[in-house]
Design a protein around this motif. Structure first.
Motif, PDB file in Angstrom:
ATOM      1  N   UNK A  48       0.847  -1.196  -0.066  1.00 50.30           N
ATOM      2  CA  UNK A  48      -0.026   0.028   0.015  1.00 50.30           C
ATOM      3  C   UNK A  48       0.844   1.186   0.151  1.00 50.30           C
ATOM      4  N   UNK A  49       1.861   1.240  -0.757  1.00 49.60           N
ATOM      5  CA  UNK A  49       3.037   2.282  -0.965  1.00 49.60           C
ATOM      6  C   UNK A  49       2.367   2.947  -2.104  1.00 49.60           C
ATOM      7  N   UNK A  50       1.463   4.147  -2.082  1.00 47.49           N
ATOM      8  CA  UNK A  50       0.765   4.765  -2.877  1.00 47.49           C
ATOM      9  C   UNK A  50       1.560   5.587  -3.681  1.00 47.49           C
ATOM     10  N   UNK A  51       2.392   6.587  -3.161  1.00 42.32           N
ATOM     11  CA  UNK A  51       3.321   7.399  -3.762  1.00 42.32           C
ATOM     12  C   UNK A  51       4.284   6.512  -4.716  1.00 42.32           C
ATOM     13  N   UNK A  52       4.786   5.570  -4.159  1.00 41.18           N
ATOM     14  CA  UNK A  52       5.891   4.861  -4.980  1.00 41.18           C
ATOM     15  C   UNK A  52       5.216   4.184  -6.295  1.00 41.18           C
ATOM     16  N   UNK A  53       3.807   3.610  -6.142  1.00 42.65           N
ATOM     17  CA  UNK A  53       3.079   3.398  -7.222  1.00 42.65           C
ATOM     18  C   UNK A  53       2.647   4.358  -8.175  1.00 42.65           C
ATOM     19  N   UNK A  54       2.314   5.317  -7.737  1.00 42.10           N
ATOM     20  CA  UNK A  54       1.909   6.578  -8.614  1.00 42.10           C
ATOM     21  C   UNK A  54       3.314   7.007  -9.549  1.00 42.10           C
ATOM     22  N   UNK A  55       4.485   6.793  -8.915  1.00 45.41           N
ATOM     23  CA  UNK A  55       5.725   7.145  -9.653  1.00 45.41           C
ATOM     24  C   UNK A  55       5.807   6.030 -10.728  1.00 45.41           C
TER      25      UNK A  55
END
Length: 198
Positions: A48-55
């Motif tokens: 659930x690492x949203x910022x990493x997924x967005x990148x």
């Protein structure tokens, strides 16, 4: 696998979005994978690492790439119930028909696990098939009854699925309907909802 690829996998698993971007800039392959075929995007989704997924999504990562258990970044959102991750992956156009090792789509494990807000958002923001049948012969509605606890979360999920057009008459592989399962398990409130919808 290059050192940059290893850095990317580690950064995604830790949820370090800056390190994800740095590894990509250094030439890491966004579709690299570990020994279980988990891509950086799947690792970010599982954690659930949203910022990493967005990148990763911004760099073109595939939300449908499946590992050796047939999990993908998108399918993982149904297990974790993360609405934020679901929304982070939607711009990557995930395949809503992609199935896990049980032949289910993302709404089925979410219904089973009582992830109310995820089910609500998924039904509102996508055209997911509410009556998809997995290899066990179960729909999201059937899983909410058969594997749920009958409590408020599963009651709400049944309400949401019915409001979205789920067919309460679809039986499981043995010909048993959601209503019959609810009655057998003593889920009075859910049985009432299903009777009213039938």
């Amino acid at each position: 696998m290059t050192p940059n690829d290893r850095d990317l996998l580690g950064a995604a698993e830790r949820g370090d979005a800056d390190a994800v971007r740095a590894a990509i800039t250094a030439g890491a392959n966004v579709e690299t994978h570990d020994r279980h075929r988990r891509t950086p995007l799947l690792l970010a989704s599982l954690g659930d690492h949203v910022a990493a997924a967005e990148a990763l999504v911004a760099a073109g990562a595939d939300p449908n790439a499946q590992d050796d258990r047939d999990d993908s970044a998108w399918l993982a959102t149904g297990v974790t119930g993360s609405v934020r991750m679901m929304r982070a992956l939607l711009p990557a156009k995930p395949d809503l028909k992609l199935t896990n090792r049980f032949g289910g789509i993302s709404i089925i494990p979410a219904a089973e696990r009582g992830h109310v807000e995820y089910v609500r958002a998924l039904l509102r923001e996508t055209d997911i098939d509410v009556d998809h049948v997995n290899r066990l012969g179960w729909t999201a509605l059937l899983e909410a009854v058969i594997l749920g606890d009958g409590g408020r979360a599963h009651q709400e999920i049944v309400e949401l699925l019915l409001a979205a057009g789920a067919d309460p008459g679809l039986p499981d592989g043995d010909g048993v309907t959601s209503l019959e399962h609810a009655e057998r398990r003593g889920f009075t409130e859910i049985a009432g909802l299903l009777r009213a919808a039938d």
